[in-house]
Structures are given as C-alpha cells and as structure tokens.
Design an enzyme around this catalytic site. Structure first.
Site, PDB file in Angstrom:
ATOM      1  N   THR A  59       0.286   0.559  -6.378  1.00  0.00           N
ATOM      2  CA  THR A  59       0.442  -0.844  -5.996  1.00  0.00           C
ATOM      3  C   THR A  59       1.194  -0.971  -4.675  1.00  0.00           C
ATOM      4  OG1 THR A  59       0.444  -1.461  -8.325  1.00  0.00           O
ATOM      5  CG2 THR A  59       1.199  -3.115  -6.778  1.00  0.00           C
ATOM      6  N   CYS A  60       2.212  -0.177  -4.486  1.00  0.00           N
ATOM      7  CA  CYS A  60       2.969  -0.213  -3.233  1.00  0.00           C
ATOM      8  C   CYS A  60       2.084   0.223  -2.061  1.00  0.00           C
ATOM      9  CB  CYS A  60       4.195   0.689  -3.313  1.00  0.00           C
ATOM     10  SG  CYS A  60       5.375   0.209  -4.595  1.00  0.00           S
ATOM     11  N   ALA A  61       1.307   1.261  -2.287  1.00  0.00           N
ATOM     12  CA  ALA A  61       0.390   1.727  -1.253  1.00  0.00           C
ATOM     13  C   ALA A  61      -0.630   0.647  -0.909  1.00  0.00           C
ATOM     14  CB  ALA A  61      -0.309   3.003  -1.718  1.00  0.00           C
TER      15      ALA A  61
END
Length: 165
Positions: A59-61
């Site tokens: 999700t961060c990526a």
C-alpha cells in the site's frame, strides 16, 4: 490520542494531525544523502506530505507511485514521502521503481516529527513508526488538507488530497 486499525484491530496513535487552516509544524527529517532537511527547504512550493509506515509494503509503494504520477504534474508542487525507512532503502525503492518526482525523507533521526504530525503509532506490532496520512500544504505551509487513514492497509483519498492543491 487518535486511533486507527491494522486489519481491523485498534492501534493507538499519539499526537495531533495538523488541522486544515493551521500552519504546519516545522520539522527536520533525513534525506537520501543523510542530510537533515527542514520544511523550510521547500519554501515557496506547495507540498504533499505522503506519510507512510514503510515503502516496503504494497500500500505504501502504491501511494508513492500514485502521488509520483499525479501530484508531480502539478505546478510548483513537491511530493515528500515520509517514512521510518532508512534513507538508503527509500532511495533504492524509488530508483528501482523509476520514481523521480518524489523526495524521500526519513524519521529515523527525528522521531519527534511523528508526534508533531499526529502519526506516531504507540501500540500494536507497528509501534514506533508512522500511521498512514496525507497532509497537503500551500506555499506558505498552511494546511489545505489532512487525512489520517483509518485503516493502515487502506490507501488515502487521492482525489481529495489533489483537489486541495
């Protein structure tokens, strides 16, 4: 103290997310060259603070890729990706992904940022790193948009953040 969830389990978050209309708290964070950089280094630019737990998660990526593509097209805007990742790892991620339109900054030497921005996770397995949030600032560091994402595994509201610009 705020609360978010991780896979539905409650997690405590210390500090207070900056409010729309307020002046953003000044900060120092560490860049890819291990230099300490303050908010003032981006004076005169609009800023998207994409605050993530770690670029080493899907999700961060994804949010970093999204803001790299969208917000980077906007005039006089810089995207700051802020995480607890070491500067080397964040830089390697962006290099591998071909993300040239974001600036990575690390909290590893400056954990005070997390509480100042209301994103310091204080319980659960992610204690000590940041919750997921997006804070958008104008050229004078006035807060235009602030979102603490309620479920850490969810993506932020990109449309609302970009509309604030």
């Amino acid at each position: 103290m705020a609360h978010v969830t991780l896979h539905g389990s409650p997690i405590d978050v210390a500090g207070k997310l900056p409010q729309v209309g307020a002046e953003a708290p000044a900060f120092k964070l560490t860049n890819k060259d291990l230099a300490d950089v303050g908010l003032d280094a981006f004076a005169g630019k609009r800023k998207v603070l994409n605050i993530v737990p770690s670029l080493d998660t899907p999700t961060c990526a994804k949010s970093t890729r999204h803001f790299n593509a969208d917000a980077a097209k906007m005039h006089n805007t810089v995207v700051l990706v802020i995480s607890a990742d070491l500067p080397f790892a964040a830089s390697r991620f962006c290099s591998t992904e071909g993300l040239n339109n974001v600036v990575t900054l690390s909290t590893f030497r400056h954990p005070d940022f997390m509480e100042a921005y209301g994103v310091k996770i204080t319980s659960g397995p992610l204690a000590g790193i940041t919750a997921r949030a997006v804070v958008v600032l104008d050229e004078h560091d006035k807060v235009l948009h602030a979102e603490l994402v309620p479920e850490i595994g969810d993506e932020p509201n990109y449309a609302a953040a970009l509309a604030a610009l």
